[in-house]
Design a protein around this motif. Structure first.
Motif, PDB file in Angstrom:
ATOM      1  N   ARG A  40     -55.960 -66.983 -13.670  1.00 54.83           N
ATOM      2  CA  ARG A  40     -55.416 -66.030 -14.643  1.00 54.83           C
ATOM      3  C   ARG A  40     -56.044 -65.194 -15.566  1.00 54.83           C
ATOM      4  O   ARG A  40     -56.158 -65.570 -17.006  1.00 54.83           O
ATOM      5  CB  ARG A  40     -54.118 -66.765 -15.571  1.00 54.83           C
ATOM      6  N   GLN A 133     -53.835 -69.618 -25.052  1.00 55.06           N
ATOM      7  CA  GLN A 133     -53.073 -70.949 -24.605  1.00 55.06           C
ATOM      8  C   GLN A 133     -51.813 -70.587 -24.121  1.00 55.06           C
ATOM      9  O   GLN A 133     -51.175 -71.184 -22.982  1.00 55.06           O
ATOM     10  CB  GLN A 133     -53.146 -71.824 -25.744  1.00 55.06           C
ATOM     11  N   GLU A 134     -51.000 -69.970 -24.973  1.00 61.59           N
ATOM     12  CA  GLU A 134     -49.841 -69.419 -24.462  1.00 61.59           C
ATOM     13  C   GLU A 134     -49.735 -68.628 -22.985  1.00 61.59           C
ATOM     14  O   GLU A 134     -48.927 -69.120 -22.116  1.00 61.59           O
ATOM     15  CB  GLU A 134     -49.116 -68.534 -25.394  1.00 61.59           C
ATOM     16  N   ARG A 136     -51.870 -69.072 -20.799  1.00 61.23           N
ATOM     17  CA  ARG A 136     -52.581 -70.188 -20.061  1.00 61.23           C
ATOM     18  C   ARG A 136     -53.671 -69.329 -19.026  1.00 61.23           C
ATOM     19  O   ARG A 136     -54.088 -69.609 -17.985  1.00 61.23           O
ATOM     20  CB  ARG A 136     -51.759 -70.694 -18.753  1.00 61.23           C
ATOM     21  N   ASP A 138     -57.260 -68.163 -18.248  1.00 60.34           N
ATOM     22  CA  ASP A 138     -58.473 -69.132 -17.914  1.00 60.34           C
ATOM     23  C   ASP A 138     -60.149 -68.373 -17.963  1.00 60.34           C
ATOM     24  O   ASP A 138     -60.916 -68.990 -17.861  1.00 60.34           O
ATOM     25  CB  ASP A 138     -58.545 -69.978 -16.725  1.00 60.34           C
ATOM     26  N   GLU A 163     -61.120 -76.861 -25.110  1.00 59.18           N
ATOM     27  CA  GLU A 163     -59.864 -76.697 -25.396  1.00 59.18           C
ATOM     28  C   GLU A 163     -59.148 -76.389 -26.609  1.00 59.18           C
ATOM     29  O   GLU A 163     -58.025 -76.084 -26.648  1.00 59.18           O
ATOM     30  CB  GLU A 163     -59.261 -78.312 -25.016  1.00 59.18           C
ATOM     31  N   SER A 165     -60.827 -73.730 -27.845  1.00 61.21           N
ATOM     32  CA  SER A 165     -61.220 -72.298 -27.808  1.00 61.21           C
ATOM     33  C   SER A 165     -62.424 -72.102 -28.776  1.00 61.21           C
ATOM     34  O   SER A 165     -62.923 -70.827 -29.021  1.00 61.21           O
ATOM     35  CB  SER A 165     -60.322 -71.103 -28.369  1.00 61.21           C
ATOM     36  N   PRO A 186     -59.434 -78.610 -17.373  1.00 56.94           N
ATOM     37  CA  PRO A 186     -58.106 -78.280 -17.773  1.00 56.94           C
ATOM     38  C   PRO A 186     -58.083 -77.963 -19.391  1.00 56.94           C
ATOM     39  O   PRO A 186     -58.676 -79.082 -20.268  1.00 56.94           O
ATOM     40  CB  PRO A 186     -57.085 -79.453 -17.486  1.00 56.94           C
ATOM     41  N   GLY A 187     -57.420 -76.846 -19.903  1.00 58.23           N
ATOM     42  CA  GLY A 187     -57.267 -76.746 -21.246  1.00 58.23           C
ATOM     43  C   GLY A 187     -58.574 -75.744 -21.579  1.00 58.23           C
ATOM     44  O   GLY A 187     -58.551 -75.026 -22.791  1.00 58.23           O
ATOM     45  N   HIS A 189     -61.492 -72.654 -21.079  1.00 54.22           N
ATOM     46  CA  HIS A 189     -61.486 -71.348 -20.698  1.00 54.22           C
ATOM     47  C   HIS A 189     -62.839 -70.684 -20.802  1.00 54.22           C
ATOM     48  O   HIS A 189     -63.761 -71.306 -21.627  1.00 54.22           O
ATOM     49  CB  HIS A 189     -60.403 -70.351 -21.239  1.00 54.22           C
TER      50      HIS A 189
END
Length: 311
Positions: A40, A133-134, A136, A138, A163, A165, A186-187, A189
């Protein structure tokens, strides 16, 4: 490009790439690499010249197919109207989807508080990180260049964020032979900077070569401005001018655009691309050093904001 054109740019072989071709090729490779590695991705798009060039490169990278990324803009509420109009027109022209994170919305809800100086650029971090975050997202493309500012010079092309940012310069990964490591937990990016190795002059020369349209604010025009902190600022609801500051009409242009409260204009009579390029080639000040008050809040203002999640 013809053999003659390449020779004029200082290359002897008809098979050699000019410096603009090489930069373009690297950026296109980065876009395609992200498309293959991430699920994404999103492109930060403000309507400023660097994000415009970045979108142009993305369109080239995937033509004739559509760009497989959405766009994201953090709107401070104090953006230049000319730039917002260009942003919306470009999104409509290419049938793209735009996400907008509004600083004003956070102020209205009491989550953020207006600063005494009216500057909202430092308030962008929370809306940006929450939107990432909203959505998602990556991978987040940004138009930052290493020549702009010393903190940005520390960034890799693929820059990991945790996670929360946040950015840790000590977690930078080696990028040998244009090999990019997009691995993330996960979390987390990755912030991606396709224009890392470009200079301001490269950007303008590429705009001229590609015939890219820009907001008129980048060319010399008459504008009502006032002097503050050694810069010409545009009057607005953000808190300027003060009683002791005099508004006058001057021939100016903008080298970079952001929040109206902290982005200064420069005196200029450069109304054409060639004139702008000649002006930049002669300049000894970076665009942010000359026109961005938010970078002068402290010696490490940009790095502090980047650690918190800003671009």
């Amino acid at each position: 490009m013809t053999t003659v054109a390449r020779a004029e740019e200082g290359t002897d072989s008809p098979y050699a790439l000019s410096h603009l071709d090489a930069l373009e090729s690297e950026a296109v490779h980065i876009f395609r690499e992200v498309a293959g590695e991430f699920e994404r991705p999103v492109i930060l798009f403000s309507g400023g010249k660097d994000s415009i060039v970045m979108l142009h490169l993305a369109l080239k990278a995937f033509a004739p197919a559509a760009v497989p990324f959405t766009l994201l803009h953090v709107d401070t509420g104090h953006n230049f109207p000319e730039v917002l109009e260009y942003r919306d027109r470009t999104v409509a022209r290419h049938a793209l989807r735009l996400h907008v994170a509004s600083v004003q919305d956070y102020i209205d809800r009491g989550v953020l508080k207006e600063r005494p100086d009216g500057t909202r650029n430092p308030l962008q971090t929370l809306p940006l990180t929450e939107k990432i975050q909203e959505g998602r997202f990556d991978a987040v493309f940004g138009g930052g260049r290493r020549d702009e500012e010393k903190a940005r010079a520390k960034e890799r092309v693929f820059s990991l964020r945790d996670e929360f940012s946040q950015w840790d310069p000590r977690r930078q990964r080696p990028e040998l032979w244009n090999l990019y490591n997009g691995r993330h937990a996960p979390g987390e990016h990755v912030r991606v900077f396709p224009l890392s190795n470009w200079t301001e002059l490269d950007v303008w020369q590429y705009i001229a070569r590609e015939g890219i349209e820009l907001p008129e604010i980048y060319y010399a025009h008459e504008r009502e401005v006032f002097r503050r902190g050694g810069m010409w600022l545009t009057a607005g609801e953000w808190g300027g001018p003060r009683d002791e500051e005099t508004v006058e009409k001057r021939l100016v242009r903008y080298r970079t655009v952001g929040d109206m409260s902290c982005t200064g204009a420069v005196d200029s009579d450069a109304t054409t691309l060639d004139a702008v390029i000649a002006e930049i080639a002669a300049s000894r000040l970076t665009e942010r050093g000359a026109t961005r008050a938010d970078d002068k809040l402290s010696e490490a203002a940009m790095e502090d904001r980047k650690r918190e999640g800003y671009f």
